[in-house]
Design a protein around this motif. Structure first.
Motif, mmCIF file in Angstrom:
data_model
loop_
_atom_site.group_PDB
_atom_site.id
_atom_site.type_symbol
_atom_site.label_atom_id
_atom_site.label_comp_id
_atom_site.label_asym_id
_atom_site.label_seq_id
_atom_site.Cartn_x
_atom_site.Cartn_y
_atom_site.Cartn_z
ATOM 1 N N VAL A 115 0.874 -1.207 -0.025
ATOM 2 C CA VAL A 115 -0.019 -0.100 0.074
ATOM 3 C C VAL A 115 0.875 1.292 -0.184
ATOM 4 N N ILE A 116 0.585 2.158 -0.684
ATOM 5 C CA ILE A 116 1.259 3.385 -0.968
ATOM 6 C C ILE A 116 0.329 4.463 -0.653
ATOM 7 N N ILE A 117 0.546 5.553 0.456
ATOM 8 C CA ILE A 117 -0.529 6.516 0.673
ATOM 9 C C ILE A 117 -0.055 7.776 0.216
ATOM 10 N N THR A 118 -0.792 8.256 -0.731
ATOM 11 C CA THR A 118 -0.380 9.594 -1.409
ATOM 12 C C THR A 118 -1.678 10.687 -1.249
ATOM 13 N N SER A 119 -2.064 10.782 -0.101
ATOM 14 C CA SER A 119 -3.254 11.162 -0.135
ATOM 15 C C SER A 119 -3.345 12.885 0.419
ATOM 16 N N GLY A 120 -2.170 13.219 0.098
ATOM 17 C CA GLY A 120 -1.966 14.704 0.560
ATOM 18 C C GLY A 120 -2.020 15.328 1.761
ATOM 19 N N ALA A 121 -3.197 16.266 2.022
ATOM 20 C CA ALA A 121 -3.353 16.500 3.556
ATOM 21 C C ALA A 121 -4.730 15.913 4.015
ATOM 22 N N GLY A 122 -5.017 14.667 3.459
ATOM 23 C CA GLY A 122 -6.111 14.156 3.787
ATOM 24 C C GLY A 122 -7.448 14.928 3.393
ATOM 25 N N ALA A 123 -8.626 14.546 4.012
ATOM 26 C CA ALA A 123 -9.873 15.185 3.648
ATOM 27 C C ALA A 123 -9.760 16.647 4.066
ATOM 28 N N PHE A 124 -10.228 17.398 2.976
ATOM 29 C CA PHE A 124 -9.820 18.853 3.191
ATOM 30 C C PHE A 124 -11.312 19.798 3.090
ATOM 31 N N GLN A 125 -11.463 20.883 3.693
ATOM 32 C CA GLN A 125 -12.441 21.740 3.169
ATOM 33 C C GLN A 125 -11.982 23.417 3.581
ATOM 34 N N PRO A 126 -12.539 24.359 2.846
ATOM 35 C CA PRO A 126 -11.843 25.375 3.146
ATOM 36 C C PRO A 126 -12.138 26.099 4.390
ATOM 37 N N ARG A 127 -11.241 27.055 4.849
ATOM 38 C CA ARG A 127 -11.666 27.751 5.987
ATOM 39 C C ARG A 127 -12.905 28.935 5.637
ATOM 40 N N ARG A 128 -13.878 29.002 6.024
ATOM 41 C CA ARG A 128 -15.282 29.679 5.611
ATOM 42 C C ARG A 128 -14.988 31.187 6.269
ATOM 43 N N LEU A 129 -15.517 31.874 5.694
ATOM 44 C CA LEU A 129 -15.585 33.332 5.990
ATOM 45 C C LEU A 129 -16.514 33.489 7.281
ATOM 46 N N LYS A 130 -15.748 33.789 8.315
ATOM 47 C CA LYS A 130 -16.356 34.300 9.703
ATOM 48 C C LYS A 130 -17.137 35.265 9.826
ATOM 49 N N HIS A 131 -18.426 35.380 9.211
ATOM 50 C CA HIS A 131 -19.409 36.391 9.239
ATOM 51 C C HIS A 131 -20.647 35.905 9.226
ATOM 52 N N GLU A 132 -21.636 36.659 10.146
ATOM 53 C CA GLU A 132 -22.829 35.951 10.525
ATOM 54 C C GLU A 132 -23.729 35.639 9.145
ATOM 55 N N THR A 133 -23.533 36.659 8.089
ATOM 56 C CA THR A 133 -24.453 36.524 6.658
ATOM 57 C C THR A 133 -23.545 35.809 5.751
ATOM 58 N N ALA A 134 -22.236 35.170 6.046
ATOM 59 C CA ALA A 134 -21.535 34.703 4.711
ATOM 60 C C ALA A 134 -22.282 33.548 4.024
ATOM 61 N N SER A 135 -22.936 32.689 4.533
ATOM 62 C CA SER A 135 -23.682 31.495 4.061
ATOM 63 C C SER A 135 -24.760 32.103 3.286
#
Length: 333
Positions: A115-135
């Motif tokens: 087995v060769i593991i080449t999975s980069g940084a693993g599972a990832f998601q962006p750091r979302r903008l911390k603002h109450e109306t961003a969504s």
């Protein structure tokens, strides 16, 4: 299923640049290879997040679009017809025998001698903008990645962030968008020095040390952002058509933590042979840590052949760790 007929020489976990090059090099060493990835396409983060971003640190390319690099790597690997299994999350890796691993995914069970593991940084998601109306604006004109640069033609674009990706995006958009602003909470950027120098000489409006304080919009679209001096009172309003946020990414090793592999923080510990603490399991690329480690795509391209060659020697001790040069293998002089 006759398990003995479905055992490949190496199962590569991760179809990013390092994984694709490992698949190609496995073919060069006449190994049967299977590549598994959780994403719907090969390329890892390059295709999921940065398909339109230029890559500058790959030998032989002054610059290359991420999607073009991935396409070339995929074409290179396909010379040897590796089996590529997409949209499969690996849930467990179990060593059944000295040269037999069982890799279980959300879809099926796979068997490999190594087995060769080449999975980069693993599972990832962006750091979302911390603002109450961003969504309210996410997926409309509040974006965390760029898939089509031309979509911003003639627009006023605000990029938020201070790393390589934010600086590169701002520079790439300069000639496409009508106006580009780059907002960063510090005066100093975390990008490569050359890119920062280009930024300072460009027409990009540099807004530092500033943070996004308020989003003003309607019907799901941001029309203005109010930026505020970090640790200060000065404010400024920017009229925009799009806000692109790159505050980095959150990564998670996920199930890898349960496989018995030695970890250091969020990285797999390997030696100079790309061996983990479990005989027969190797790792390469950004997922690894070792003395002198530099996390670049170019580094992964160097580590992949090492992992493959060691895996080849593990399967067949008579096989040379140092192979012939590729010019001989592929018919050169």
């Amino acid at each position: 299923m006759n398990r003995s007929e479905n055992v490949v020489d190496s199962i590569i976990i991760g179809a990013g640049p390092t994984g694709l090059f490992a698949a190609f090099y496995g073919g060069m060493r006449e190994m049967s290879v299977k590549v598994i990835d959780s994403l719907p396409q090969v390329g890892g983060q390059l295709m999921a997040l940065y398909p339109e971003k230029y890559i500058y640190d790959v030998a032989g390319f002054p610059n290359v679009l991420a999607k073009d690099l991935v396409n070339q790597l995929e074409e290179q690997a396909k010379q040897f017809n590796p089996e590529i299994c997409l949209e499969e999350n690996v849930t467990s890796v179990e060593k059944l025998d000295e040269q037999l691993f069982q890799v279980t995914t959300t879809k099926e069970v796979h068997y490999g001698k190594t087995v060769i593991i080449t999975s980069g940084a693993g599972a990832f998601q962006p750091r979302r903008l911390k603002h109450e109306t961003a969504s309210e604006y996410e997926g409309n004109n509040l974006l965390y990645s760029i898939t089509d640069l031309q979509a911003f033609k003639g627009q006023k674009v605000c990029v938020a962030g201070g790393g390589d990706s934010a600086v590169d995006w701002a520079l790439m958009l300069e000639s496409i968008a009508d106006e580009v602003s780059l907002v960063h909470r510090r005066n100093d950027f975390r990008a490569h020095e050359h890119s920062v120098n280009q930024l300072k000489e460009s027409s990009v409006q540099i807004k530092t040390p500033m943070v996004i304080d308020e989003l003003i919009g309607y019907d799901g679209l941001i029309k203005q952002v109010v930026i505020k001096e970090n640790k200060g009172e000065r404010t400024e309003e920017l009229e925009i058509d799009a806000l692109i946020v790159n505050h980095g990414f959150l990564s998670d090793l996920g199930a890898i933590r349960e496989w018995g592999i030695e970890l250091e923080k969020k990285s797999i510990v390997v030696n100079e042979k790309m061996e983990t603490n479990i005989t027969g399991i190797y790792a390469a690329g950004d997922i690894t840590t070792h003395a002198g480690k530099v996390k670049l795509i170019a580094s992964g391209f160097g580590e992949a052949p090492t992992a493959i060659s060691q895996a080849k020697h593990y399967i067949d001790p008579k096989a040379k760790v140092q192979p012939p040069h590729s010019t001989r293998v592929l018919g050169g002089v």
